[in-house]
Scaffold this motif. Sequence first.
Motif, PDB file in Angstrom:
ATOM      1  N   GLU A 144       0.824  -1.205   0.000  1.00 33.46           N
ATOM      2  CA  GLU A 144       0.000   0.000   0.000  1.00 33.46           C
ATOM      3  C   GLU A 144       0.863   1.261   0.000  1.00 33.46           C
ATOM      4  OE1 GLU A 144      -4.398   1.029   1.304  1.00 33.46           O
ATOM      5  OE2 GLU A 144      -3.236  -0.044   2.821  1.00 33.46           O
ATOM      6  N   LEU A 145       1.983   1.238   0.696  1.00 27.01           N
ATOM      7  CA  LEU A 145       2.908   2.373   0.648  1.00 27.01           C
ATOM      8  C   LEU A 145       3.411   2.601  -0.776  1.00 27.01           C
ATOM      9  CD1 LEU A 145       5.071   1.812   3.870  1.00 27.01           C
ATOM     10  CD2 LEU A 145       3.493   3.710   3.436  1.00 27.01           C
ATOM     11  N   MET A 146       3.709   1.513  -1.469  1.00 24.44           N
ATOM     12  CA  MET A 146       4.169   1.630  -2.849  1.00 24.44           C
ATOM     13  C   MET A 146       3.077   2.202  -3.741  1.00 24.44           C
ATOM     14  SD  MET A 146       5.557  -1.388  -5.384  1.00 24.44           S
ATOM     15  CE  MET A 146       3.912  -2.131  -5.481  1.00 24.44           C
ATOM     16  N   TRP A 147       1.856   1.740  -3.588  1.00 29.27           N
ATOM     17  CA  TRP A 147       0.743   2.276  -4.388  1.00 29.27           C
ATOM     18  C   TRP A 147       0.559   3.766  -4.126  1.00 29.27           C
ATOM     19  CZ3 TRP A 147      -3.406  -2.035  -3.187  1.00 29.27           C
ATOM     20  CH2 TRP A 147      -3.040  -3.220  -3.836  1.00 29.27           C
ATOM     21  N   ASP A 148       0.631   4.165  -2.857  1.00 28.64           N
ATOM     22  CA  ASP A 148       0.491   5.589  -2.529  1.00 28.64           C
ATOM     23  C   ASP A 148       1.580   6.414  -3.218  1.00 28.64           C
ATOM     24  OD1 ASP A 148      -1.697   5.070  -0.907  1.00 28.64           O
ATOM     25  OD2 ASP A 148      -0.531   5.039   0.953  1.00 28.64           O
ATOM     26  N   LEU A 149       2.799   5.896  -3.207  1.00 22.00           N
ATOM     27  CA  LEU A 149       3.908   6.620  -3.829  1.00 22.00           C
ATOM     28  C   LEU A 149       3.736   6.699  -5.344  1.00 22.00           C
ATOM     29  CD1 LEU A 149       6.623   8.023  -3.243  1.00 22.00           C
ATOM     30  CD2 LEU A 149       7.739   5.808  -3.633  1.00 22.00           C
TER      31      LEU A 149
END
Length: 255
Positions: A144-149
């Motif tokens: 999810e952190l990667m998707w947000d970025l």
Amino acid sequence: MAFPRLHARVHPEIAVKFLFFPYLVAQGAWLRKTALVLPEPEGARAGRVGEGPPLRMLLLGDSSAAGVGVSAQSEALSGQLLDRLSPHFCVDWVLEAKTGRTTQQMFKRLVRLPAAQYDIAVTALGVNDITKRASRENWLEDTELMWDLLQSKFGVRQIYVSGIPKIGQFPLLPPLLRWLLGRQGLRYDEGLSRLAADRSECFHIPADLPLHGLMSQDGFHPGPVVYSAWADRLADQIVPHFQAISGEQAQNDLR
């Protein structure tokens, strides 16, 4: 092989890991020493191809995204997917993939890259997180952190999330390890699918492709037929989605 009877609330693979831990560690060490190591194929990792509305695509991930298992990028996921997208769009594309990469490592790589603008991202991650024993909860947080970025730094509007492949069909793995990693792969992919379903910009693409007889010679990576079918699954989602977006944008431009 018969497995012990387990309490219904305990995931069988967790109990098996506990009961057979030394044996599994030994199997893993033996595989690391004896497994055939295939290189990433030669070929372009960025470019422009096709005609039509512009589509900026970032393809990122691990060795499967890098195309390990075939001899050229034209046979790999990137080349196969571009073949299917180029009749519909003018695709500006970048492949950012590396053998052994985990989701957390992919996130850190994206942090270091300069900001850029893409319309879509295609991801292929998760198997290394499983084999390197990341917990499902931590892996989903990293995802999810990667998707947000991807949205905040790279302007990505749609993320096409490749599901975890059927690890239980990888011929390289000995039976107990194949069963264990196969079970974990199913659990991780269920969590990935639910996570994507909660976000309107994410589309989970199940990796429910048959693998028997279609893997590469190392028994761990896709062969060209699998890459082709994988590209078909992705294009079946990307083409109508982005055609609709392009049509809406064209109508807005005429107003």
